[in-house]
Design a protein around this motif. Structure first.
Motif, PDB file in Angstrom:
ATOM      1  N   ASN A 427      -4.563  -1.302  -8.558  1.00  0.00           N
ATOM      2  CA  ASN A 427      -5.609  -0.627  -7.770  1.00  0.00           C
ATOM      3  C   ASN A 427      -6.549  -0.959  -7.843  1.00  0.00           C
ATOM      4  N   TYR A 509      -4.891  -7.565  -4.395  1.00  0.00           N
ATOM      5  CA  TYR A 509      -4.601  -7.700  -2.344  1.00  0.00           C
ATOM      6  C   TYR A 509      -4.623  -8.642  -2.468  1.00  0.00           C
ATOM      7  N   GLU A 547       0.121   0.306   3.058  1.00  0.00           N
ATOM      8  CA  GLU A 547      -1.669   0.505   3.159  1.00  0.00           C
ATOM      9  C   GLU A 547      -1.619  -0.201   4.154  1.00  0.00           C
ATOM     10  N   GLU A 549      -4.745  -1.058   6.946  1.00  0.00           N
ATOM     11  CA  GLU A 549      -6.399  -0.272   7.201  1.00  0.00           C
ATOM     12  C   GLU A 549      -6.395   0.027   9.020  1.00  0.00           C
ATOM     13  N   THR A 568       0.012   4.115   4.862  1.00  0.00           N
ATOM     14  CA  THR A 568      -1.017   5.057   4.882  1.00  0.00           C
ATOM     15  C   THR A 568      -2.508   4.791   5.193  1.00  0.00           C
ATOM     16  N   ARG A 570      -6.000   3.542   5.846  1.00  0.00           N
ATOM     17  CA  ARG A 570      -7.304   3.396   5.072  1.00  0.00           C
ATOM     18  C   ARG A 570      -7.930   2.736   5.759  1.00  0.00           C
TER      19      ARG A 570
END
Length: 605
Positions: A427, A509, A547, A549, A568, A570
Protein backbone atom coordinates in the motif's frame (compact mmCIF):
# COMPACT_ATOMS: atom_id res chain seq x y z
CA UNK A 1 16.06 26.52 12.99
CA UNK A 2 15.43 26.97 9.30
CA UNK A 3 14.66 30.07 7.34
CA UNK A 4 11.55 29.90 5.17
CA UNK A 5 10.87 32.64 2.66
CA UNK A 6 7.65 32.98 0.67
CA UNK A 7 8.47 33.26 -3.01
CA UNK A 8 6.47 33.28 -6.22
CA UNK A 9 6.01 29.92 -7.82
CA UNK A 10 8.71 29.20 -10.39
CA UNK A 11 8.23 27.44 -13.70
CA UNK A 12 8.61 23.65 -13.54
CA UNK A 13 12.00 23.52 -15.21
CA UNK A 14 13.58 26.56 -13.56
CA UNK A 15 16.89 25.28 -12.11
CA UNK A 16 18.34 26.45 -8.84
CA UNK A 17 21.06 29.06 -8.89
CA UNK A 18 23.69 26.35 -8.82
CA UNK A 19 22.75 24.90 -12.15
CA UNK A 20 22.85 28.40 -13.62
CA UNK A 21 26.28 29.13 -12.23
CA UNK A 22 29.00 26.89 -10.87
CA UNK A 23 27.43 23.66 -12.15
CA UNK A 24 25.59 25.04 -15.14
CA UNK A 25 24.03 22.32 -17.24
CA UNK A 26 24.09 22.47 -21.02
CA UNK A 27 20.94 23.84 -22.54
CA UNK A 28 18.44 21.02 -22.94
CA UNK A 29 17.56 20.68 -26.59
CA UNK A 30 15.46 18.54 -28.85
CA UNK A 31 16.93 17.04 -31.98
CA UNK A 32 13.87 18.35 -33.78
CA UNK A 33 13.14 22.01 -34.41
CA UNK A 34 9.87 21.84 -32.52
CA UNK A 35 9.59 21.63 -28.74
CA UNK A 36 8.80 18.03 -27.72
CA UNK A 37 5.23 17.49 -26.55
CA UNK A 38 4.60 17.96 -22.84
CA UNK A 39 7.84 19.82 -22.20
CA UNK A 40 9.52 18.44 -19.11
CA UNK A 41 7.92 15.01 -19.34
CA UNK A 42 9.50 13.95 -22.63
CA UNK A 43 12.77 14.95 -24.26
CA UNK A 44 14.74 13.91 -27.33
CA UNK A 45 18.50 14.31 -27.36
CA UNK A 46 21.60 13.01 -29.11
CA UNK A 47 24.25 12.86 -26.40
CA UNK A 48 22.74 12.22 -23.01
CA UNK A 49 19.52 12.13 -21.01
CA UNK A 50 18.66 12.32 -17.31
CA UNK A 51 15.20 11.53 -15.97
CA UNK A 52 14.38 11.89 -12.26
CA UNK A 53 11.46 12.69 -9.98
CA UNK A 54 12.29 16.41 -9.79
CA UNK A 55 13.50 19.15 -12.13
CA UNK A 56 16.30 20.26 -9.79
CA UNK A 57 17.66 16.71 -9.57
CA UNK A 58 17.47 16.16 -13.33
CA UNK A 59 19.38 19.39 -13.89
CA UNK A 60 21.95 18.33 -11.28
CA UNK A 61 22.61 15.14 -13.20
CA UNK A 62 22.80 16.95 -16.52
CA UNK A 63 25.30 19.39 -15.02
CA UNK A 64 27.64 16.46 -14.29
CA UNK A 65 27.50 15.34 -17.92
CA UNK A 66 28.33 18.91 -18.96
CA UNK A 67 31.43 18.86 -16.75
CA UNK A 68 32.71 15.69 -18.39
CA UNK A 69 31.25 13.23 -15.94
CA UNK A 70 29.78 9.90 -16.89
CA UNK A 71 26.41 8.28 -16.20
CA UNK A 72 27.41 7.17 -12.70
CA UNK A 73 28.57 10.68 -11.77
CA UNK A 74 25.27 12.04 -13.03
CA UNK A 75 23.17 9.39 -11.28
CA UNK A 76 24.90 9.93 -7.93
CA UNK A 77 24.64 13.72 -8.19
CA UNK A 78 20.96 13.45 -9.08
CA UNK A 79 20.34 10.98 -6.23
CA UNK A 80 21.85 13.28 -3.62
CA UNK A 81 19.88 16.17 -5.08
CA UNK A 82 16.71 14.09 -4.80
CA UNK A 83 17.60 13.52 -1.17
CA UNK A 84 17.21 17.27 -0.72
CA UNK A 85 14.19 18.04 -2.91
CA UNK A 86 12.20 14.79 -2.52
CA UNK A 87 12.64 14.26 1.24
CA UNK A 88 9.47 12.29 1.89
CA UNK A 89 10.47 9.51 -0.51
CA UNK A 90 14.26 9.32 -0.60
CA UNK A 91 17.32 10.75 1.06
CA UNK A 92 20.57 10.25 2.93
CA UNK A 93 18.76 8.32 5.64
CA UNK A 94 17.53 5.74 3.12
CA UNK A 95 18.73 2.96 0.85
CA UNK A 96 19.46 2.49 -2.85
CA UNK A 97 19.94 -0.15 -5.54
CA UNK A 98 21.26 0.55 -9.03
CA UNK A 99 22.19 -1.24 -12.25
CA UNK A 100 24.91 0.19 -14.52
CA UNK A 101 26.04 -0.66 -18.04
CA UNK A 102 29.72 0.12 -18.61
CA UNK A 103 29.94 0.55 -22.38
CA UNK A 104 33.70 0.37 -22.83
CA UNK A 105 34.00 -2.78 -20.72
CA UNK A 106 30.77 -4.25 -22.14
CA UNK A 107 29.69 -5.38 -18.70
CA UNK A 108 27.00 -4.65 -16.17
CA UNK A 109 27.11 -4.41 -12.40
CA UNK A 110 24.66 -3.90 -9.57
CA UNK A 111 25.19 -1.69 -6.53
CA UNK A 112 23.14 -2.79 -3.51
CA UNK A 113 22.90 -0.58 -0.44
CA UNK A 114 19.85 -1.77 1.51
CA UNK A 115 19.40 -0.73 5.12
CA UNK A 116 20.83 -3.00 7.81
CA UNK A 117 19.66 -3.92 11.31
CA UNK A 118 22.10 -3.22 14.11
CA UNK A 119 23.71 -5.57 16.61
CA UNK A 120 21.20 -5.11 19.43
CA UNK A 121 19.59 -8.51 20.28
CA UNK A 122 16.23 -6.72 20.34
CA UNK A 123 16.31 -6.78 16.54
CA UNK A 124 15.48 -10.48 16.82
CA UNK A 125 12.22 -9.80 18.66
CA UNK A 126 8.93 -8.56 17.18
CA UNK A 127 8.62 -4.79 16.92
CA UNK A 128 6.15 -3.75 19.65
CA UNK A 129 5.54 -0.47 17.80
CA UNK A 130 4.73 -2.06 14.43
CA UNK A 131 1.34 -1.06 13.03
CA UNK A 132 -1.31 -3.76 12.93
CA UNK A 133 -1.79 -3.22 9.18
CA UNK A 134 0.46 -2.04 6.34
CA UNK A 135 1.04 1.70 6.19
CA UNK A 136 -1.35 3.49 3.87
CA UNK A 137 -1.08 6.71 1.91
CA UNK A 138 -3.02 8.82 4.38
CA UNK A 139 -0.30 10.35 6.53
CA UNK A 140 -1.68 8.71 9.66
CA UNK A 141 1.52 6.93 10.65
CA UNK A 142 3.14 7.86 13.95
CA UNK A 143 6.89 7.58 14.39
CA UNK A 144 8.09 3.97 14.20
CA UNK A 145 11.71 4.23 15.42
CA UNK A 146 12.30 0.46 15.47
CA UNK A 147 11.87 0.37 11.70
CA UNK A 148 14.95 2.61 11.28
CA UNK A 149 17.84 0.55 9.88
CA UNK A 150 21.38 1.79 9.27
CA UNK A 151 21.09 3.76 6.01
CA UNK A 152 22.98 2.43 3.00
CA UNK A 153 22.34 5.35 0.64
CA UNK A 154 25.48 7.40 1.37
CA UNK A 155 27.92 4.49 1.54
CA UNK A 156 26.63 2.74 -1.58
CA UNK A 157 26.47 5.80 -3.81
CA UNK A 158 29.82 7.25 -2.74
CA UNK A 159 31.59 3.92 -3.09
CA UNK A 160 30.12 3.41 -6.56
CA UNK A 161 31.04 6.90 -7.73
CA UNK A 162 34.58 6.61 -6.37
CA UNK A 163 35.12 3.37 -8.30
CA UNK A 164 33.32 4.22 -11.54
CA UNK A 165 32.91 7.98 -11.79
CA UNK A 166 35.19 10.51 -13.45
CA UNK A 167 34.53 13.60 -11.36
CA UNK A 168 35.54 14.47 -7.82
CA UNK A 169 33.25 13.84 -4.88
CA UNK A 170 33.01 17.59 -4.31
CA UNK A 171 31.79 18.16 -7.88
CA UNK A 172 29.16 15.45 -7.60
CA UNK A 173 27.79 16.73 -4.28
CA UNK A 174 27.85 20.42 -5.20
CA UNK A 175 24.29 20.55 -6.61
CA UNK A 176 22.79 18.90 -3.51
CA UNK A 177 24.73 21.24 -1.22
CA UNK A 178 23.42 24.29 -3.05
CA UNK A 179 19.83 23.00 -3.02
CA UNK A 180 20.01 22.40 0.73
CA UNK A 181 21.83 25.66 1.52
CA UNK A 182 19.94 28.01 -0.82
CA UNK A 183 16.64 26.16 -0.83
CA UNK A 184 14.28 24.87 -3.49
CA UNK A 185 10.75 25.76 -4.45
CA UNK A 186 8.03 23.49 -3.06
CA UNK A 187 5.81 22.16 -5.83
CA UNK A 188 2.30 20.67 -5.77
CA UNK A 189 3.39 17.08 -5.16
CA UNK A 190 5.70 17.94 -2.28
CA UNK A 191 2.94 20.06 -0.75
CA UNK A 192 0.57 17.13 -1.06
CA UNK A 193 3.02 14.68 0.49
CA UNK A 194 3.92 17.09 3.30
CA UNK A 195 0.21 17.61 4.01
CA UNK A 196 -0.34 13.85 4.06
CA UNK A 197 2.41 13.44 6.66
CA UNK A 198 1.50 16.09 9.20
CA UNK A 199 1.58 13.65 12.12
CA UNK A 200 5.17 12.69 11.37
CA UNK A 201 6.26 16.25 10.73
CA UNK A 202 4.75 17.43 14.01
CA UNK A 203 6.32 14.60 16.02
CA UNK A 204 9.73 16.29 16.05
CA UNK A 205 9.96 20.01 16.95
CA UNK A 206 12.95 20.58 14.68
CA UNK A 207 11.24 18.92 11.73
CA UNK A 208 8.04 20.82 12.43
CA UNK A 209 9.91 24.14 12.41
CA UNK A 210 11.44 23.25 9.05
CA UNK A 211 8.46 21.78 7.19
CA UNK A 212 5.61 23.47 9.08
CA UNK A 213 6.78 26.98 9.98
CA UNK A 214 4.11 28.78 11.96
CA UNK A 215 2.22 25.51 12.28
CA UNK A 216 1.30 25.25 8.59
CA UNK A 217 2.73 22.89 6.00
CA UNK A 218 4.87 24.63 3.38
CA UNK A 219 2.72 25.79 0.48
CA UNK A 220 3.28 25.57 -3.24
CA UNK A 221 5.79 28.27 -4.15
CA UNK A 222 7.46 28.41 -0.72
CA UNK A 223 11.19 27.86 -0.53
CA UNK A 224 12.50 25.12 1.75
CA UNK A 225 15.99 25.77 3.14
CA UNK A 226 17.73 22.94 5.05
CA UNK A 227 20.90 24.29 6.70
CA UNK A 228 21.70 21.17 8.77
CA UNK A 229 21.46 19.00 5.69
CA UNK A 230 23.71 21.42 3.83
CA UNK A 231 26.29 21.19 6.62
CA UNK A 232 26.16 17.40 6.51
CA UNK A 233 26.56 17.33 2.73
CA UNK A 234 29.52 19.69 2.95
CA UNK A 235 31.16 17.38 5.50
CA UNK A 236 30.57 14.36 3.23
CA UNK A 237 32.01 16.24 0.26
CA UNK A 238 35.09 17.01 2.30
CA UNK A 239 35.60 13.77 4.28
CA UNK A 240 33.66 11.13 2.39
CA UNK A 241 31.39 8.48 3.89
CA UNK A 242 33.27 8.60 7.20
CA UNK A 243 31.52 11.92 7.90
CA UNK A 244 28.24 9.99 7.94
CA UNK A 245 29.18 6.59 9.39
CA UNK A 246 31.72 7.48 12.08
CA UNK A 247 32.36 10.22 14.59
CA UNK A 248 29.98 12.76 16.05
CA UNK A 249 27.33 12.58 13.34
CA UNK A 250 26.76 8.84 13.74
CA UNK A 251 26.79 9.16 17.53
CA UNK A 252 24.19 11.94 17.53
CA UNK A 253 21.89 10.15 15.09
CA UNK A 254 22.09 6.94 17.11
CA UNK A 255 21.40 8.81 20.35
CA UNK A 256 18.40 10.56 18.82
CA UNK A 257 17.03 7.27 17.50
CA UNK A 258 17.38 5.52 20.85
CA UNK A 259 15.87 8.47 22.69
CA UNK A 260 12.59 7.91 20.86
CA UNK A 261 12.62 4.10 21.13
CA UNK A 262 14.86 2.94 18.29
CA UNK A 263 17.65 0.38 18.40
CA UNK A 264 20.57 1.84 16.44
CA UNK A 265 24.03 2.35 17.91
CA UNK A 266 26.97 4.36 16.55
CA UNK A 267 28.89 1.10 16.12
CA UNK A 268 26.16 -0.13 13.78
CA UNK A 269 26.89 2.79 11.46
CA UNK A 270 30.62 2.08 11.46
CA UNK A 271 29.99 -1.58 10.55
CA UNK A 272 27.91 -0.85 7.45
CA UNK A 273 29.16 -1.87 3.98
CA UNK A 274 27.35 -1.90 0.60
CA UNK A 275 27.61 -4.80 -1.85
CA UNK A 276 28.42 -5.10 -5.54
CA UNK A 277 26.57 -7.87 -7.33
CA UNK A 278 26.26 -9.42 -10.77
CA UNK A 279 23.06 -8.69 -12.68
CA UNK A 280 20.18 -11.08 -13.16
CA UNK A 281 20.10 -11.65 -16.91
CA UNK A 282 17.39 -12.97 -19.22
CA UNK A 283 16.32 -12.80 -22.85
CA UNK A 284 13.24 -11.06 -24.18
CA UNK A 285 12.97 -11.27 -27.94
CA UNK A 286 15.97 -9.50 -29.40
CA UNK A 287 16.69 -7.79 -26.08
CA UNK A 288 18.89 -8.82 -23.16
CA UNK A 289 17.30 -7.81 -19.85
CA UNK A 290 19.66 -6.81 -17.01
CA UNK A 291 18.13 -6.37 -13.58
CA UNK A 292 19.05 -6.28 -9.92
CA UNK A 293 18.95 -9.73 -8.26
CA UNK A 294 17.81 -10.61 -4.77
CA UNK A 295 17.30 -8.85 -2.39
CA UNK A 296 15.21 -6.92 -4.92
CA UNK A 297 12.77 -7.92 -7.64
CA UNK A 298 14.62 -7.94 -10.97
CA UNK A 299 14.01 -11.67 -11.40
CA UNK A 300 10.29 -11.22 -10.79
CA UNK A 301 9.98 -8.64 -13.56
CA UNK A 302 12.03 -10.89 -15.85
CA UNK A 303 9.54 -13.70 -15.21
CA UNK A 304 6.68 -11.44 -16.30
CA UNK A 305 8.42 -10.77 -19.62
CA UNK A 306 9.14 -14.48 -20.08
CA UNK A 307 5.47 -15.31 -19.44
CA UNK A 308 4.33 -12.62 -21.87
CA UNK A 309 6.50 -14.05 -24.62
CA UNK A 310 5.67 -17.70 -24.02
CA UNK A 311 1.92 -17.13 -23.64
CA UNK A 312 1.71 -15.35 -26.99
CA UNK A 313 0.82 -12.06 -25.31
CA UNK A 314 3.48 -10.15 -27.24
CA UNK A 315 1.84 -11.23 -30.51
CA UNK A 316 -1.56 -9.91 -29.47
CA UNK A 317 -3.05 -6.42 -29.61
CA UNK A 318 -2.81 -3.52 -27.20
CA UNK A 319 -4.45 -4.61 -23.90
CA UNK A 320 -5.91 -1.15 -23.53
CA UNK A 321 -8.43 -2.14 -26.22
CA UNK A 322 -7.93 -5.86 -26.89
CA UNK A 323 -9.99 -7.86 -24.37
CA UNK A 324 -8.14 -11.15 -24.84
CA UNK A 325 -4.80 -9.42 -24.49
CA UNK A 326 -5.90 -7.64 -21.30
CA UNK A 327 -7.02 -10.92 -19.72
CA UNK A 328 -3.75 -12.60 -20.61
CA UNK A 329 -1.77 -9.64 -19.28
CA UNK A 330 -3.61 -9.73 -15.95
CA UNK A 331 -2.94 -13.46 -15.62
CA UNK A 332 0.76 -13.12 -16.45
CA UNK A 333 1.16 -10.32 -13.93
CA UNK A 334 -0.70 -12.35 -11.30
CA UNK A 335 1.58 -15.35 -11.76
CA UNK A 336 4.64 -13.11 -11.36
CA UNK A 337 3.15 -11.60 -8.19
CA UNK A 338 2.61 -15.07 -6.69
CA UNK A 339 6.12 -16.22 -7.58
CA UNK A 340 7.74 -13.13 -6.14
CA UNK A 341 7.41 -14.84 -2.75
CA UNK A 342 10.40 -16.94 -3.82
CA UNK A 343 12.53 -13.80 -3.24
CA UNK A 344 11.24 -13.05 0.22
CA UNK A 345 14.46 -11.93 1.88
CA UNK A 346 18.13 -11.09 1.42
CA UNK A 347 20.64 -13.56 -0.11
CA UNK A 348 22.77 -13.41 3.02
CA UNK A 349 20.05 -15.04 5.12
CA UNK A 350 17.28 -16.18 2.74
CA UNK A 351 18.75 -16.94 -0.70
CA UNK A 352 16.24 -17.28 -3.50
CA UNK A 353 16.24 -18.95 -6.93
CA UNK A 354 17.18 -15.83 -8.88
CA UNK A 355 18.32 -17.70 -11.99
CA UNK A 356 15.45 -20.13 -11.88
CA UNK A 357 12.77 -17.48 -11.46
CA UNK A 358 14.07 -15.46 -14.42
CA UNK A 359 14.53 -18.47 -16.71
CA UNK A 360 12.54 -19.45 -19.78
CA UNK A 361 12.37 -22.96 -18.36
CA UNK A 362 10.52 -21.86 -15.24
CA UNK A 363 8.15 -19.68 -17.27
CA UNK A 364 7.40 -22.79 -19.28
CA UNK A 365 6.17 -24.52 -16.13
CA UNK A 366 3.89 -21.60 -15.22
CA UNK A 367 2.57 -20.38 -18.56
CA UNK A 368 -0.39 -22.78 -18.51
CA UNK A 369 -1.86 -20.62 -15.73
CA UNK A 370 -2.14 -17.71 -18.17
CA UNK A 371 -5.63 -17.93 -19.62
CA UNK A 372 -7.10 -20.25 -16.99
CA UNK A 373 -10.12 -19.04 -14.97
CA UNK A 374 -9.06 -17.06 -11.93
CA UNK A 375 -8.60 -19.11 -8.76
CA UNK A 376 -9.25 -17.70 -5.32
CA UNK A 377 -5.57 -18.18 -4.43
CA UNK A 378 -2.66 -18.68 -6.76
CA UNK A 379 0.16 -20.59 -5.10
CA UNK A 380 3.75 -19.82 -5.95
CA UNK A 381 5.75 -22.17 -8.15
CA UNK A 382 9.04 -23.93 -7.44
CA UNK A 383 11.75 -22.20 -9.43
CA UNK A 384 14.51 -24.04 -7.58
CA UNK A 385 14.09 -26.90 -10.04
CA UNK A 386 15.34 -24.59 -12.81
CA UNK A 387 18.06 -22.85 -10.81
CA UNK A 388 20.88 -24.74 -12.53
CA UNK A 389 19.49 -24.59 -16.06
CA UNK A 390 22.13 -23.13 -18.38
CA UNK A 391 21.63 -19.44 -19.09
CA UNK A 392 21.34 -18.17 -22.66
CA UNK A 393 24.63 -17.58 -24.45
CA UNK A 394 24.10 -13.83 -24.56
CA UNK A 395 23.75 -13.81 -20.77
CA UNK A 396 26.65 -16.19 -20.16
CA UNK A 397 28.94 -13.68 -21.90
CA UNK A 398 27.91 -11.04 -19.33
CA UNK A 399 28.91 -13.01 -16.21
CA UNK A 400 25.41 -12.97 -14.67
CA UNK A 401 24.28 -13.63 -11.13
CA UNK A 402 25.43 -17.14 -10.17
CA UNK A 403 23.24 -20.13 -9.46
CA UNK A 404 22.33 -20.54 -5.80
CA UNK A 405 22.31 -23.72 -3.77
CA UNK A 406 18.84 -24.59 -2.57
CA UNK A 407 18.60 -24.07 1.20
CA UNK A 408 17.01 -26.83 3.27
CA UNK A 409 14.14 -24.55 4.34
CA UNK A 410 12.97 -23.71 0.83
CA UNK A 411 10.95 -26.79 -0.02
CA UNK A 412 7.64 -26.20 -1.86
CA UNK A 413 4.95 -25.18 0.57
CA UNK A 414 7.29 -23.34 2.94
CA UNK A 415 6.77 -19.71 3.86
CA UNK A 416 3.01 -19.69 3.35
CA UNK A 417 2.97 -16.41 5.24
CA UNK A 418 4.94 -14.90 2.38
CA UNK A 419 2.73 -16.30 -0.38
CA UNK A 420 1.60 -12.84 -1.41
CA UNK A 421 5.12 -11.47 -1.70
CA UNK A 422 5.98 -8.05 -0.36
CA UNK A 423 2.42 -7.55 0.89
CA UNK A 424 3.90 -5.36 3.62
CA UNK A 425 4.92 -2.95 0.85
CA UNK A 426 1.69 -3.20 -1.09
CA UNK A 427 0.00 0.00 0.00
CA UNK A 428 2.95 2.34 -0.25
CA UNK A 429 3.45 5.12 -2.74
CA UNK A 430 7.02 5.85 -1.87
CA UNK A 431 10.43 5.60 -3.49
CA UNK A 432 12.19 7.59 -6.20
CA UNK A 433 13.68 6.33 -9.46
CA UNK A 434 16.07 7.83 -12.00
CA UNK A 435 17.74 6.84 -15.25
CA UNK A 436 20.82 8.29 -16.96
CA UNK A 437 22.58 7.62 -20.25
CA UNK A 438 25.69 9.50 -21.36
CA UNK A 439 27.37 10.23 -24.68
CA UNK A 440 29.54 7.09 -24.45
CA UNK A 441 26.36 5.08 -23.82
CA UNK A 442 27.16 4.22 -20.24
CA UNK A 443 23.83 3.95 -18.48
CA UNK A 444 22.39 3.77 -14.96
CA UNK A 445 18.99 2.78 -13.63
CA UNK A 446 18.79 3.54 -9.90
CA UNK A 447 16.05 3.38 -7.28
CA UNK A 448 16.29 4.87 -3.80
CA UNK A 449 13.90 5.19 -0.89
CA UNK A 450 13.34 5.98 2.77
CA UNK A 451 10.46 3.48 2.93
CA UNK A 452 7.04 4.89 3.71
CA UNK A 453 6.60 8.67 3.56
CA UNK A 454 9.32 10.30 5.68
CA UNK A 455 10.51 6.82 6.63
CA UNK A 456 10.43 5.92 10.30
CA UNK A 457 9.51 9.49 11.20
CA UNK A 458 12.79 9.87 13.10
CA UNK A 459 14.38 13.19 12.09
CA UNK A 460 17.99 13.59 13.20
CA UNK A 461 20.79 15.94 12.16
CA UNK A 462 19.03 17.02 8.97
CA UNK A 463 17.95 13.60 7.66
CA UNK A 464 14.89 11.34 7.87
CA UNK A 465 15.80 7.81 8.87
CA UNK A 466 14.27 5.08 6.73
CA UNK A 467 11.51 2.67 7.72
CA UNK A 468 13.01 -0.32 5.91
CA UNK A 469 12.78 -2.42 9.06
CA UNK A 470 9.14 -2.95 8.15
CA UNK A 471 10.29 -4.77 5.00
CA UNK A 472 11.05 -7.78 7.18
CA UNK A 473 8.25 -10.34 7.14
CA UNK A 474 6.98 -12.19 10.16
CA UNK A 475 9.81 -13.94 11.94
CA UNK A 476 12.51 -12.39 9.74
CA UNK A 477 13.89 -9.69 12.04
CA UNK A 478 17.37 -10.43 13.36
CA UNK A 479 20.55 -8.51 14.25
CA UNK A 480 22.71 -7.56 11.28
CA UNK A 481 20.18 -8.46 8.61
CA UNK A 482 19.24 -6.50 5.50
CA UNK A 483 15.69 -6.92 4.14
CA UNK A 484 14.39 -7.63 0.67
CA UNK A 485 12.37 -5.17 -1.40
CA UNK A 486 10.37 -4.78 -4.62
CA UNK A 487 12.84 -2.31 -6.22
CA UNK A 488 13.33 -3.11 -9.92
CA UNK A 489 15.99 -0.96 -11.65
CA UNK A 490 16.42 -2.38 -15.17
CA UNK A 491 18.52 -1.95 -18.31
CA UNK A 492 17.96 -3.67 -21.66
CA UNK A 493 20.55 -4.30 -24.36
CA UNK A 494 20.29 -5.01 -28.05
CA UNK A 495 23.47 -6.83 -28.94
CA UNK A 496 26.15 -5.18 -26.82
CA UNK A 497 24.57 -1.72 -26.84
CA UNK A 498 22.25 -0.36 -24.19
CA UNK A 499 18.86 0.39 -25.68
CA UNK A 500 16.46 0.90 -22.81
CA UNK A 501 16.58 1.83 -19.13
CA UNK A 502 13.67 2.04 -16.72
CA UNK A 503 12.51 1.56 -13.17
CA UNK A 504 9.93 2.96 -10.79
CA UNK A 505 8.95 4.18 -7.38
CA UNK A 506 5.80 2.72 -5.88
CA UNK A 507 6.47 -0.12 -3.40
CA UNK A 508 4.92 -3.46 -4.45
CA UNK A 509 3.58 -1.89 -7.65
CA UNK A 510 7.13 -1.42 -8.92
CA UNK A 511 7.94 -4.77 -10.64
CA UNK A 512 4.53 -5.04 -12.28
CA UNK A 513 4.52 -1.44 -13.51
CA UNK A 514 8.06 -1.77 -14.88
CA UNK A 515 7.13 -5.01 -16.60
CA UNK A 516 4.00 -3.55 -18.19
CA UNK A 517 5.86 -0.51 -19.55
CA UNK A 518 8.69 -2.72 -20.84
CA UNK A 519 6.13 -4.91 -22.59
CA UNK A 520 4.52 -1.96 -24.29
CA UNK A 521 7.79 -0.59 -25.63
CA UNK A 522 9.98 -3.63 -26.24
CA UNK A 523 7.14 -6.08 -26.89
CA UNK A 524 4.53 -4.08 -28.76
CA UNK A 525 6.71 -1.27 -30.12
CA UNK A 526 4.80 1.58 -28.53
CA UNK A 527 6.22 5.08 -28.27
CA UNK A 528 7.86 5.47 -24.83
CA UNK A 529 5.75 8.30 -23.47
CA UNK A 530 2.58 6.66 -24.74
CA UNK A 531 3.63 3.51 -22.91
CA UNK A 532 4.00 5.50 -19.69
CA UNK A 533 0.58 7.10 -20.12
CA UNK A 534 -1.15 3.78 -20.77
CA UNK A 535 -3.27 2.43 -17.93
CA UNK A 536 -1.95 -0.39 -15.76
CA UNK A 537 -3.40 -3.18 -13.69
CA UNK A 538 -2.36 -4.89 -10.45
CA UNK A 539 -3.78 -8.27 -9.41
CA UNK A 540 -3.19 -10.06 -6.13
CA UNK A 541 -2.16 -13.69 -5.73
CA UNK A 542 -4.58 -14.02 -2.81
CA UNK A 543 -8.20 -13.42 -3.74
CA UNK A 544 -9.58 -12.22 -7.07
CA UNK A 545 -9.03 -8.51 -6.56
CA UNK A 546 -7.67 -6.59 -9.55
CA UNK A 547 -6.78 -2.93 -9.25
CA UNK A 548 -7.11 -1.30 -12.63
CA UNK A 549 -6.53 2.26 -13.74
CA UNK A 550 -9.04 4.15 -15.81
CA UNK A 551 -8.36 4.28 -19.55
CA UNK A 552 -9.04 0.71 -20.62
CA UNK A 553 -11.89 0.27 -23.09
CA UNK A 554 -15.17 -0.67 -21.41
CA UNK A 555 -15.27 -4.17 -22.96
CA UNK A 556 -11.93 -4.88 -21.22
CA UNK A 557 -13.50 -4.42 -17.79
CA UNK A 558 -16.28 -6.82 -18.75
CA UNK A 559 -13.84 -9.42 -20.06
CA UNK A 560 -11.76 -9.29 -16.88
CA UNK A 561 -14.86 -9.74 -14.77
CA UNK A 562 -16.06 -12.65 -16.87
CA UNK A 563 -12.63 -14.24 -16.44
CA UNK A 564 -13.10 -14.17 -12.68
CA UNK A 565 -11.44 -10.95 -11.53
CA UNK A 566 -13.13 -8.48 -9.21
CA UNK A 567 -11.95 -5.22 -10.67
CA UNK A 568 -11.55 -2.04 -8.66
CA UNK A 569 -11.11 1.01 -10.86
CA UNK A 570 -8.56 3.62 -9.82
CA UNK A 571 -7.68 7.03 -11.08
CA UNK A 572 -4.05 7.05 -12.27
CA UNK A 573 -1.95 8.56 -9.50
CA UNK A 574 1.47 8.39 -7.90
CA UNK A 575 0.61 5.28 -5.86
CA UNK A 576 0.31 3.13 -8.99
CA UNK A 577 4.08 3.54 -9.46
CA UNK A 578 5.98 6.30 -11.23
CA UNK A 579 8.11 4.86 -14.05
CA UNK A 580 10.98 6.86 -15.55
CA UNK A 581 12.84 5.68 -18.64
CA UNK A 582 15.11 6.32 -21.58
CA UNK A 583 14.91 4.60 -24.99
CA UNK A 584 17.61 4.78 -27.67
CA UNK A 585 15.96 4.76 -31.08
CA UNK A 586 17.62 3.02 -34.05
CA UNK A 587 18.62 6.45 -35.42
CA UNK A 588 20.61 7.15 -32.24
CA UNK A 589 18.17 9.66 -30.77
CA UNK A 590 17.59 9.16 -27.04
CA UNK A 591 14.02 9.59 -25.84
CA UNK A 592 13.72 10.36 -22.14
CA UNK A 593 10.30 10.16 -20.52
CA UNK A 594 8.88 10.73 -17.05
CA UNK A 595 5.68 9.21 -15.76
CA UNK A 596 2.77 11.68 -15.79
CA UNK A 597 1.60 10.21 -12.47
CA UNK A 598 4.41 12.01 -10.66
CA UNK A 599 6.50 15.17 -10.84
CA UNK A 600 9.21 13.59 -12.97
CA UNK A 601 11.28 15.63 -15.43
CA UNK A 602 13.34 14.49 -18.43
CA UNK A 603 16.26 16.62 -19.64
CA UNK A 604 18.89 16.02 -22.32
CA UNK A 605 21.49 17.58 -24.58
Amino acid sequence: MSSTVRTPRLPLLAPVALTLAACAAPRASSVTSAEPPLAGKRVEARRGVVVTSAADASNAGLAMLAQGGNAIDAAVAASFALGVVDPSQTGLGGYAVGVAWLAKEKRAEVMEAMGQAGADPAWGRPDPQAPSAPAVFDGGDARQPRTALVPGFVSGLLDWQAKRGKLTRAQVLAPAIALARDGFVVGPLNHRLFSASVDKLKADPEAAALFMPGGEVLKVGDRLVQPKLATLLEAIARDGASAFYTGEFARRVAEKTRSVGGLLDARDFAAYAPAMRRPVCSAFGRFTVLGAPSPVAGASMAELLQLAERSGLTRMGDPTRDTASAVRLADAVRVSVADRALLRGHPEWAPGPVRGLSSAAFAGTRVALVGQPVRDTLARGDAWAQENVAVEARCAALDPYPATARPASSAPGDADAASDAFDHEANGSQTSHLVVIDAERNAVSLTSSVGVLFGSGVYAEGIWLNSSGNLFGRGERAPGRKPGSALTPTLMLEGDRVRFGLGAGGAAYIPTAVGQVALRIAGWGQEPYAALQAPRLQPSAIGRALEIEQGFALPVYGALRSHGYVATNRVANLQFAGVHLFWVRPDGVIVGAADPRRDGVAVGY
